[in-house]
Design an enzyme around this catalytic site. Structure first.
Site, PDB file in Angstrom:
ATOM      1  N   GLY A   1     -38.135  13.152  -2.195  1.00 46.29           N
ATOM      2  CA  GLY A   1     -38.343  12.151  -3.245  1.00 46.29           C
ATOM      3  C   GLY A   1     -39.386  11.135  -2.820  1.00 46.29           C
ATOM      4  N   SER A   2     -39.242   9.928  -3.343  1.00 41.03           N
ATOM      5  CA  SER A   2     -40.265   8.910  -3.114  1.00 41.03           C
ATOM      6  C   SER A   2     -40.138   8.281  -1.720  1.00 41.03           C
ATOM      7  CB  SER A   2     -40.124   7.809  -4.164  1.00 41.03           C
ATOM      8  OG  SER A   2     -38.879   7.155  -3.970  1.00 41.03           O
TER       9      SER A   2
ATOM     10  N   GLY B   1     -36.806   7.284   0.565  1.00 40.88           N
ATOM     11  CA  GLY B   1     -36.694   7.611   1.995  1.00 40.88           C
ATOM     12  C   GLY B   1     -36.424   6.370   2.821  1.00 40.88           C
TER      13      GLY B   1
ATOM     14  N   GLU C   1     -38.771  14.632   3.064  1.00 47.77           N
ATOM     15  CA  GLU C   1     -39.982  15.137   2.422  1.00 47.77           C
ATOM     16  C   GLU C   1     -40.305  14.156   1.309  1.00 47.77           C
ATOM     17  OE1 GLU C   1     -42.305  16.699   0.018  1.00 47.77           O
ATOM     18  OE2 GLU C   1     -40.785  18.232  -0.406  1.00 47.77           O
TER      19      GLU C   1
HETATM   20  C1  UN1 Z   1     -42.503  19.441  -4.304  1.00 53.88           C
HETATM   21  O1  UN1 Z   1     -43.334  19.037  -5.112  1.00 53.88           O
HETATM   22  O2  UN1 Z   1     -41.536  18.698  -3.959  1.00 53.88           O
HETATM   23  O3  UN1 Z   1     -46.355  23.610  -2.475  1.00 53.88           O
HETATM   24  C2  UN1 Z   1     -42.498  20.808  -3.734  1.00 53.88           C
HETATM   25  C3  UN1 Z   1     -45.960  23.423  -3.636  1.00 53.88           C
HETATM   26  C4  UN1 Z   1     -44.625  23.983  -4.025  1.00 53.88           C
HETATM   27  C5  UN1 Z   1     -43.527  23.060  -3.645  1.00 53.88           C
HETATM   28  C6  UN1 Z   1     -43.701  21.635  -4.075  1.00 53.88           C
HETATM   29  N1  UN1 Z   1     -44.456  25.246  -3.353  1.00 53.88           N
HETATM   30  O4  UN1 Z   1     -46.626  22.813  -4.455  1.00 53.88           O
END
Ligand code: UN1
Length: 500
Positions: free
Chosen positions: A234-235, A239, A256
């Site tokens: 998320g944002s 996080g 992430e």
């Molecule tokens: C996301 O936007 O959280 O690489 C994941 C990509 C995708 C996954 C994105 N396979 O754009």
């Protein structure tokens, strides 16, 4: 088309049995029309604690099931996803507004990670090292970690959960999934398919427990020591709220978070390729991927040509209802996403930027927010450009020396994905080198988005440092034990220590 009806059909195909609830609910919505669909059960903090209890009980059994047997469950799950590909793509299309091809692509990504995880279930390998002591063996064993708390975002409501869950399950973990409140239907459908696979395989119940709720409801996931790993997507703001709480109890984090992904376009670039790669990464998914391209750093000698070609494509992109064939850009998730986009464009202009194309609202449905992707030339990498705005805005900056391009590229807080368009091997290698791009994903002659599941996915700096999906990301879901075994009848001490 009645999207509420279509959603109900997809849910019933996936055998989602939504209980009539007297408890809390969340309203399922669609950004396609901006309308409400129907309410579904939601969870509060007490329900989340109960979910952790259930998932932890399941963990106590699941961790002793041989990994290849755990893999068999993930194999069945992958088959069910394949069987219900159209249903899941319907739900992703309805709840996120993805165009058909991208919705199907998201579901394919789930199938791919299941395949990967099945193979992995026979490859959770530890190393054996030579011991310095005679008659001793030194090795490592990988064990299941515990309950994994998965916090996922609206933009990949199914795939990101599946990356975490397919790996967690073969690793012997169980999952409590805190899904986005914006995409409850997709998460109910995914969970029902997994529960069906588990039932068919004779696996214990509650390997994955879904909770739909707000940030407050998720609090037990952050604080409960039984949640060994928290994997949050998320944002950066989310996080920053999650990480210190999990760290305070020494829980493990896989973060992430935001991206501010850029492409460098050098003098030798193949512009046909660059234009296609940039447009997909910047405008695809209406700029709502964490890997969406937000910046182009182009050599001054190619800037005019690139900008005019990009502007021409931005001007003719089909923005509209994602269920209509031929549409390339669907809606933004909400009114507030559109407001943020507008605010960013006003700031860009106030900072001396020039809007070259797009940015305006496209009238598709009165309550929905469709926007033409915006192309903005910026005089400098301002504070605005250093921020992630989750909308289709592409800022163009120019450079004169390669060093300047790399410096500009890395001078943002985030470090997720990056790319270079060049036909000069030296430039490509310099971008890939230690003093090149500082991102977790570094591409050559493709855009920043659309990573395959086989690689580790994630990034550095404020992106959070986590890695999910392929390569050895599985290690984040297991605990490592180092074992020294003495098969002699002596007791030599390490480092030659003598004790008595
Ligand atoms: C996301 O936007 O959280 O690489 C994941 C990509 C995708 C996954 C994105 N396979 O754009």
């Amino acid at each position: 088309m009645d999207l509420a009806h279509r959603a109900r059909v997809a849910l019933s195909h996936c055998r989602v049995d939504l209980p009539d609830t007297t408890g809390p609910t969340v309203m399922a919505r669609t950004p396609v029309t901006g309308r409400e669909l129907f309410p579904v059960p939601a969870h509060d903090a007490a329900a989340v604690t109960a979910a952790i209890d259930a998932a932890h009980d399941a963990f106590l059994t699941w961790r002793t099931v041989p990994a290849p047997v755990r893999g068999a469950l993930v194999k069945r799950f992958g088959e069910l996803i394949t069987e219900h590909k159209e249903d899941l793509a319907d739900l992703v299309g309805i709840e996120v507004g993805k165009i058909r091809s991208e919705a199907l692509g998201e579901v394919q990504e789930m199938v791919d990670i299941c395949d990967f995880a099945v193979g992995l279930s026979r490859q959770l390998q530890g190393r054996t090292m030579p011991s310095e002591r005679p008659g001793h063996r030194l090795m490592e064993t990988w064990h299941p970690a515990g309950v994994v708390g998965v916090i996922s975002a609206f933009n990949f409501p199914a795939a990101v959960w599946s990356w975490n869950t397919a790996l967690a399950l073969v690793c012997g973990d169980t999952v409590v999934w805190k899904a986005s409140e914006l995409t409850p239907l997709t998460s109910y459908a995914c969970s029902a398919l997994l529960a069906r696979a588990a039932g068919e395989c004779g696996a214990p119940p509650n390997l994955n427990v879904l909770v739909v709720g707000d940030a407050e409801a998720a609090a037990p996931l952050l604080d409960d020591r039984r949640v060994a790993v928290v994997s949050a997507t998320g944002s950066e703001r989310m996080g920053a709220a999650v990480a210190p709480r999990v760290a305070a109890r020494f829980g493990r984090l896989i973060l992430e978070l935001g991206g501010n992904n850029a492409a460098i376009v050098t003098p030798s670039a193949d512009l046909d390729l660059a234009v296609r790669g940039i447009v997909f990464a910047a405008a695809g998914t209406a700029g709502q991927r964490c890997t969406s391209m937000r910046r182009v750093i182009v050599h001054e000698s190619r800037a005019e040509e690139l900008v005019s070609r990009l502007a021409a494509v931005f001007d003719r992109l089909t923005v509209g209802d994602p269920f209509v064939e031929g549409t390339l850009v669907g809606p933004l998730i909400s009114a507030s996403a559109f407001t943020s986009m507008g605010d960013a464009l006003s700031t860009a202009t106030a900072d001396g930027g020039a809007l070259v194309a797009g940015g305006e609202r496209v009238d598709v449905h009165p309550d929905a927010y469709y926007a033409r992707p915006a192309l903005v030339r910026m005089p400098a990498q301002t504070a605005l450009v250093q921020r992630e705005t989750f909308a289709p805005i592409l800022y163009v900056l120019t450079y004169s020396t390669f060093e300047e391009a790399v410096a500009l590229h890395n001078a943002v807080p985030q470090g997720l994905s990056s790319s270079i368009f060049t036909t000069d091997q030296r430039e490509a290698e310099r971008f890939l080198a230690a003093d090149g791009s500082d991102c977790g994903i570094v591409n050559v002659n493709i855009g920043t988005s659309g990573a395959e599941i086989g690689g580790a996915f994630g990034g550095e700096k404020t992106t959070g440092g986590g890695r999910e999906s392929g390569s050895d990301a599985w290690r984040g879901y297991m605990r490592r034990a180092t074992n020294t075994i003495n098969y002699s009848s002596e007791l030599p001490l390490a480092q030659g220590v003598n004790f008595g």
